[in-house]
Motif scaffolding. Structure first.
Motif, short mmCIF file in Angstrom:
data_model
loop_
_atom_site.label_atom_id
_atom_site.label_comp_id
_atom_site.label_asym_id
_atom_site.label_seq_id
_atom_site.Cartn_x
_atom_site.Cartn_y
_atom_site.Cartn_z
N PHE A 33 64.03 37.40 56.65
CA PHE A 33 64.37 36.82 57.94
C PHE A 33 65.13 35.52 57.73
O PHE A 33 64.67 34.44 58.04
N PHE A 74 64.90 31.69 58.13
CA PHE A 74 63.56 31.21 58.44
C PHE A 74 62.56 31.56 57.33
O PHE A 74 61.68 30.77 57.01
N GLU A 84 60.66 28.23 58.09
CA GLU A 84 59.24 28.37 58.43
C GLU A 84 58.34 27.89 57.30
O GLU A 84 57.25 27.36 57.55
N TRP A 94 58.64 43.27 59.29
CA TRP A 94 58.07 42.82 60.56
C TRP A 94 56.97 43.73 61.08
O TRP A 94 55.87 43.26 61.42
N SER A 122 57.12 33.84 63.45
CA SER A 122 58.30 34.49 64.04
C SER A 122 57.96 35.44 65.19
O SER A 122 58.75 36.33 65.50
N SER A 153 57.39 36.45 69.17
CA SER A 153 57.85 36.02 70.49
C SER A 153 56.80 36.40 71.54
O SER A 153 56.08 37.39 71.39
N ASN A 160 70.02 35.13 61.74
CA ASN A 160 69.63 36.12 60.74
C ASN A 160 70.78 37.04 60.37
O ASN A 160 71.10 37.23 59.20
N GLU A 204 65.42 34.53 71.73
CA GLU A 204 64.28 34.89 70.92
C GLU A 204 63.48 33.61 70.66
O GLU A 204 63.96 32.69 70.00
N LEU A 236 60.74 31.79 68.83
CA LEU A 236 59.93 31.91 67.61
C LEU A 236 58.69 31.03 67.75
O LEU A 236 58.79 29.82 67.96
#
Length: 1009
Positions: A346, A349, A361, A383, A400, A402, A491, A518, A520
Motif C-alpha cells: 500500500f 503508507f 503508517e 487487504w 488503512s 475506511s 498508491n 478514502e 484512512l
C-alpha cells in the motif's frame, strides 16, 4: 562575578536536593541496584538520579552496589537478592532461556566490548596462535562468538588467559590481546603511548545492546508503579548527567571513586559514553523491540537459545505523553504487544523497500508509541486477509480502514489520519473520459472488500472485476484485462512510477453522493474501548509540525521523478508573495558539485539545477555570498539565508533545518598516499587519523558510526590533503567527484583513491525550519526538473573531470571492489570512452554482473554451471547441495511478490553466512538455490546441508516469520555430466519434499530405497 554567583546557586540547589533526599529516604521504599562493574562514568546517570533526589521523588531509596567477582547478576536479581540489575545483552539470552526477569531500559545502543590487540593484529582471523586475556563469560559472549564464526576462527588455536582485570599485562606484552570496554581502557593505552589495534565486533555486524536495566518478574508484577518510577527517575538522571558532565565527574570523584580514576580519565569515559548512548538519535532508556528480536534471533541461530525470539519479557515502562485514565493504564500494562493488520503493498503508507516494510503508517505508529506507550506488532497480509483476521479478532487493530456503517459491529474507528481522493485510471487508448457514465458497460477493476464496492454495485452500470492485490489490479489494466480501475491517488501513482507503466493515464476523480475521499483510519476491535481511546488521544497529541514532517517524507513529490507542471496552492502563493526573494547559501568551494567563482556567481551541479528550478517555477532565488561552508551553516542557523542548496540531513542539522528528498547522491571515499592499501574493511582505519572538512556531514556520521577513528577537522580540502601528504593524517574523506576533481585540478599526483566508505552523501535542499511552508515549496519546485535534465547537468560537470591525472588502476579497484562507479552512473560512459584502462575495468564489472543474480546478489545459474564444469573437468572430488524453499507460493499469495522477493534476498544472505568460504553459492532458479562444495564427499556434504537446514529453520524471517527448506545432496561420480549430477541431487530434493519437507536427503540414500 556572574559565573561565581551561578556556581553558588547551583551548589545551593544541589545541597537542598541532598537534604531533601535525606528527609525523603526515611519514608521511601528501600531497593537495591546491582551494577555490572565497579563505579565509573558508565553508571553516572544512576548516581545523579540518587544524589539529585529523582529516586526520592519517586518514593524510592536506592542503594547502588558494585559488582562482585564471580557474581551471576541475573541470578542475583531473579532470586530477589537485588531488586534491579545492570547487564549486557545476555539478559535477552537468559530471558529466552526461561529466566524470570523483565527488561526495563537500555542505555548503551551499541556494546563497548571489544578486543585491544598488538599493532600487528588487524583482523579476527589473525588471532589464532595468540594469547588473549578474556574471561570465560566474555568468551561465550555473543559479541565474540559471532565474530569468530564470521571469520571462521578456530578458537581452540587461541590461548585464553584468565583475566587479572589489569590492562598493564597487555602493556607489558604478557598477552597479545585483551578484552576491554571502548569507554575505558583506550584512555590508558593512549596515555602510555602503547601502539594497539581495536577489533570491534560492531564493525563486523554484531550489534548488541549494553548497560541494560532489568528486574525480576516477581518485582515487576508485584510493584509495577515502582518499577516504572525507577526507570523514569533513572532516565532523568542520565539526561542530567550528559548535560552536566563536569558535575557528574565531580560527584564520582567525591562519592563513587572506588577505582581512583583521574578526572581526565572520567571525562574521556563520559565522551565515549555519549557515543555509546547516542542521545541525539535515540530517547534515553528506550528499547527498540525490533532490535531486541534481532538480538534474540542471533542467540537462536548460535544455538544459545532454543525458543523463538520474542519480546514478552520487555516491561512497558514508557511514560505516556498523554494523560491516561486508570483503566487505560491497566490496559497498557496488561497488553504488551498490540497486533496491527497492515498491508505490504500500500505505497506510500505501508510497502516493501529492500527487506523491510516501511511507510507513512509505520512512522505514524512510531509516533503513537512514543506518545502513548503502546507497542505495536505489525501482521502483514493483503487487504482482504487482514480484514478477515481483524473481524475474527486474530489481531487487535487494523490500519488503512475506511468508515462504513456495516463495519461498526466489529470496529471502533479513530478519526481519519489521512484522506485521499479516489481516482479512475484508464489506458491511453480509452478515449475521452466525461465522468462516471463513460464507464457504462465497461470492465472496471477494484480491490476486494474495498469500502466503496457496494455503492458501485448499486449503480449497476459497469462490470466490476475484483482483485486481491494492488499489483494484480494495476497489471490487469496495463494488459487490457479491464478497461479502467479505481483506487486512491498515491498508491496507484507509486505503482505506475515504480514499474514504469507508460500506457496508463489518470482520467478523473470518483464522484458519488456518498463517497468523497478514502478516509484512512485505525480500526480497533469493538471489545477494546480502552485501546481505542488511547489511540485517539495519541492521534490528537500529534502536532502540526509532526504531521507535516510525515507528509513531506512520504507524500512529497520525489525529486527524481519525471518533470511535471506544478502549481503552488493558495497558502503557498501567499507565503511566496509575502516572502519575495528566497535567500540561499552554498558551499563556496566544493567543486564540481557547487562553488562560488571569481565573479561571485554560484556555479557547479547544484547551481545549474537550481537555475532550472527558478526557470520552471518563477521562484526568486538570491545568493548570499559566504567565504566557507562553516559560514554558510552559521548563516542558515542565524536565519541570514533561507536555505542551503546542497546539504545532507544529520541529527544536529535537523535542530534548525528541514530537508527535501535528496536529488543527488555520491559515496564517501577516502584518499591516501598508500597506493598499495585497498580499503575494503573499515576496521583497517581503527586508531588512524582521518582528515575531513569541519562542519560537514562526514564528521558527524563517521564520529557516530566509527568511534575508534580519530577525526582531524580541517577548513579546506587543500589543508586536508596537505595533512595527508605530511603524514599528520592517514587519509582524507570527501565525496568521490570532489576528491577526484581535486587530484586532477591541483596536481596531487601522490594521492590515491583507496576505498569507499559505507555511507553516501544524500544531498537535498535544506530549508529553515521556522518557516515549514518553505520546505513544501522547495520540494514541489524540485519536482519541476526532469530526471534527464539532472543527469545531463551532472554529465556536464562530472564526466570531463577525470581525464589525465587520476590513478585509474586504483579507481578500477574501487569499481571492482565496491562498484563506486556503478553508483556514479551519471558520468561513467564518458570516462569509458576516454581511457582504455577504464574500459577494461568496466568489462570486469560487466563480467561480474553477467555472473550475478540481480535479485539476491549470489552467482546466477550460468556462473554455477561453469563452476560445475570446471570441477568436473579437473576430476576432483566435490558435491552439490540443492535447496528449495518450502511452500514459497503461499508466501507470494499471502504477502505479495514484493515480500516474496525480499524473502529470497534474506534466504540468500543466510546461505552466504552459513556456508564455507570455498563453497560456490548460487541461485538456480525461482526459489531454488545450489551450493557447490569442493573437496567434499557426500557424507560431509550431508552434514553441511543439515547445518543449513537447521539454521534456516531457526531463523525468523522479516515479515513472513518461519521459513523452511527441503534439501537434496549428491557427490560427483567419475564420468558423470554436470546435469546428471544435479539431476540426482534434484531427485533427492523431491524425495525430501514428498516425505514431509524441511529435511535433507542424500542421493546415495535414494539408491537404497
Amino acid at each position: 562575578m556572574l559565573l561565581s554567583r551561578a556556581k553558588f546557586v547551583k551548589a545551593v540547589y544541589v545541597l537542598l536536593m541532598m537534604l531533601l533526599v535525606s528527609y525523603a529516604s526515611a519514608e521511601s521504599e528501600k531497593v537495591t541496584l546491582r551494577l555490572q562493574w565497579k563505579h565509573q562514568f558508565e553508571f553516572a546517570g544512576f548516581y545523579m538520579a540518587k544524589e539529585l533526589g529523582y529516586y526520592a521523588e519517586a518514593g524510592l531509596d536506592v542503594d547502588i552496589l558494585e559488582y562482585e567477582n564471580g557474581m551471576d547478576i541475573v541470578k542475583e536479581v531473579s532470586e530477589g537478592r537485588s531488586d534491579f540489575g545492570i547487564w549486557g545483552s545476555g539478559i535477552i539470552e537468559r530471558a529466552q532461556q526461561g529466566e524470570p526477569i523483565v527488561f526495563l531500559a537500555n542505555y548503551f545502543k551499541r556494546s563497548p566490548l571489544a578486543l585491544a590487540t598488538s599493532a600487528d593484529i588487524s583482523f579476527p582471523s589473525e588471532l589464532e596462535g595468540k594469547r588473549l586475556m578474556v574471561s570465560d563469560a566474555d568468551i561465550k559472549n555473543a559479541n565474540y562468538t559471532q565474530m569468530f564464526r564470521t571469520f571462521k576462527v578456530d578458537v581452540s588455536k587461541i590461548e585464553f588467559v584468565q583475566p587479572t582485570f589489569d590492562v598493564q599485562d597487555f602493556i607489558d606484552g604478557k598477552v597479545d590481546g585483551v578484552s576491554i570496554f571502548l569507554t575505558n581502557e583506550p584512555y590508558i593505552l593512549k596515555k602510555n603511548g602503547v601502539p594497539y589495534n581495536i577489533i570491534d565486533p560492531n564493525n563486523f555486524g554484531v550489534e548488541l545492546y549494553d548497560v541494560n536495566v532489568f528486574t525480576s518478574r516477581d518485582f515487576a508484577e508485584r510493584s509495577p508503579e515502582q518499577t516504572a518510577a525507577f526507570v523514569e527517575a533513572s532516565n532523568k538522571g542520565w539526561y542530567y548527567a550528559l548535560e552536566h558532565i563536569d558535575e557528574a565527574v565531580e560527584l564520582i570523584k567525591a562519592k563513587y571513586d572506588s577505582q581512583n580514576k583521574s578526572r581526565d580519565h572520567l571525562v574521556y569515559e563520559a565522551q565515549q559514553t555519549v557515543r555509546m548512548m547516542q542521545p541525539k538519535n535515540y530517547p534515553i532508556g528506550s528499547i527498540d523491540l525490533n532490535r531486541v528480536t534481532r538480538i534474540g534471533n542471533l542467540f537462536n541461530e548460535m544455538g544459545l537459545t532454543q525458543t523463538a525470539a520474542n519480546t514478552n519479557f520487555v516491561f512497558n515502562a514508557a511514560s505516556p505523553g498523554v494523560a491516561l485514565t486508570s483503566d487505560e493504564l491497566t490496559f497498557l500494562y496488561e497488553h504488551k504487544d498490540i497486533k496491527v493488520a497492515m498491508m505490504p503493498d500500500f505505497t506510500p503508507f505501508s510497502f516493501v523497500h529492500g527487506s523491510k516494510v516501511q511507510g507513512y503508517e509505520h512512522d505514524l505508529l512510531t509516533l503513537l508509541s512514543e506518545k502513548t506507550g503502546l507497542q505495536f506488532k505489525p501482521e502483514y497480509g493483503i487487504w482482504n486477509r487482514g480484514l478477515s483476521a481483524f473481524k475474527e479478532r486474530q489481531v487487535d487493530m487494523i490500519a488503512s480502514i475506511s468508515y462504513k456503517p456495516e463495519r461498526t459491529d466489529f470496529t471502533l474507528f479513530t478519526e481519519p489520519y489521512y484522506e485521499i481522493p479516489i481516482m479512475i485510471y484508464v489506458r491511453d487508448d480509452f478515449g475521452s473520459y466525461d465522468g462516471i457514465d463513460s464507464l457504462r458497460g465497461k470492465k472496471v477493476g477494484v480491490l476486494k472488500d474495498v469500502f466503496y464496492v457496494k455503492e458501485l454495485k448499486q449503480l449497476g452500470t459497469m462490470e466490476l472485476v475484483i482483485y486481491e492485490t494492488y499489483e494484480q489490479l494495476t497489471k490487469a489494466l496495463v494488459y487490457g484485462q479491464v478497461d479502467a480501475l479505481m483506487q486512491n491517488l498515491t498508491n496507484i501513482d507509486s505503482l505506475i512510477k515504480d514499474n514504469a507503466y507508460t500506457n496508463l493515464r489518470l482520467a478523473g476523480e470518483l464522484q458519488l453522493p456518498t463517497i468523497q475521499k478514502e478516509d484512512l483510519r485505525f480500526g480497533v476491535r469493538s471489545d477494546y474501548p480502552e485501546l481505542h481511546s488511547i489511540l485517539q488521544k495519541g492521534l490528537d497529541a500529534i502536532t502540526v509540525e509532526e504531521t507535516l514532517a510525515l507528509s513531506n517524507r512520504w507524500l512529497g513529490i520525489r525529486a527524481n521523478e519525471t518533470a511535471k507542471s506544478i502549481s503552488f496552492n493558495r497558502p503557498e502563493r501567499e507565503y511566496l508573495a509575502q516572502k519575495g526573494a528566497i535567500t540561499m547559501c552554498v558551499d563556496p568551494s566544493w567543486m564540481p558539485l557547487e562553488g562560488i567563482d571569481d565573479e561571485g556567481k554560484h556555479v557547479g551541479v547544484s547551481a545549474d539545477i537550481l537555475a532550472l528550478v527558478a526557470k520552471n517555477t518563477g521562484l526568486n532565488l538570491r545568493l548570499v555570498p559566504t567565504s566557507s561552508w562553516a559560514e554558510s551553516m552559521a548563516f542558515a542557523q542565524s536565519r541570514r539565508c533561507d536555505l542551503l542548496t546542497l546539504a545532507m540531513e544529520t541529527p544536529s542539522r535537523k535542530e534548525f533545518l528541514n530537508f527535501t528528498l535528496p536529488y543527488l547522491s555520491y559515496p564517501f571515499v577516502i584518499a591516501t598516499r598508500d597506493s598499495r592499501q585497498f580499503i575494503d574493511n573499515m576496521n583497517i582505519l581503527n586508531g588512524k587519523k582521518l582528515a575531513m572538512l569541519s562542519g560537514y556531514s562526514t564528521v558527524e556520521v563517521i564520529a557516530k558510526d566509527y568511534p575508534n577513528i580519530e577525526i582531524v577537522e580541517v577548513d579546506t580540502l587543500v589543508e586536508g590533503v596537505q595533512k595527508v601528504r605530511s603524514g599528520e593524517a592517514y587519509g582524507y574523506i570527501d565525496a568521490l567527484p570532489v576528491i577526484a576533481s581535486a587530484i586532477q585540478r591541483e596536481g596531487f599526483t601522490d594521492l590515491y583513491i583507496a576505498g569507499k566508505m559505507d555511507h553516501q552523501f544524500e544531498l537535498g535542499i535544506a530549508t529553515r525550519n521556522d518557516e515549514p511552508m518553505l520546505l513544501d515549496v522547495m520540494q514541489k519546485a524540485l519536482s519541476s526538473v526532469d530526471a534527464d535534465d539532472i543527469q545531463a547537468i551532472s554529465n556536464k560537470w562530472l564526466a570531463v573531470r577525470f581525464e589525465s591525472r587520476v590513478d585509474y588502476s586504483l579507481l578500477y579497484k574501487v569499481v571492482a571492489g565496491f562498484a563506486v562507479l556503478l553508483l556514479l552512473g551519471l558520468w561513467r560512459h564518458s570516462v569509458m570512452q576516454k581511457t582504455k584502462k577504464m574500459i577494461e575495468a568496466k568489462n570486469k564489472e560487466l563480467q561480474v554482473l553477467a555472473n550475478t543474480d540481480a535479485l539476491t546478489g549470489l552467482y546466477n545459474r550460468h556462473r554455477v554451471e561453469e563452476s560445475l564444469e570446471q570441477y568436473r573437468e579437473l576430476g576432483k572430488t566435490f558435491s552439490v547441495i540443492i535447496l528449495d524453499i518450502d511452500n514459497f507460493k503461499r508466501i507470494n499469495d499471502i504477502f505479495g511478490h514484493a515480500i516474496g522477493d525480499s524473502t529470497l534476498v534474506e534466504f540468500a544472505q543466510m546461505l552466504t553466512r552459513l556456508t564455507r568460504r570455498a563453497d560456490v553459492v548460487g541461485r538456480w532458479g525461482g526459489e531454488e538455490f545450489l551450493v557447490v562444495l569442493p573437496d567434499t564427499q557426500e557424507l560431509e556434504a550431508l552434514k553441511v546441508a543439515e547445518a543449513l537446514r537447521a539454521g534456516i529453520a531457526r531463523h525468523t524471517f522479516s515479515i513472513v516469520g518461519e521459513v523452511t527448506a527441503s534439501i537434496g545432496v549428491a557427490a560427483y561420480m567419475p564420468n558423470e555430466t554436470a546435469s546428471e549430477l544435479v539431476s540426482r541431487a534434484d531427485d533427492a530434493l523431491y524425495y525430501s519434499k514428498e516425505h514431509g519437507r524441511n529435511q535433507v536427503t542424500g542421493a546415495k540414500d535414494m539408491t537404497k530405497l
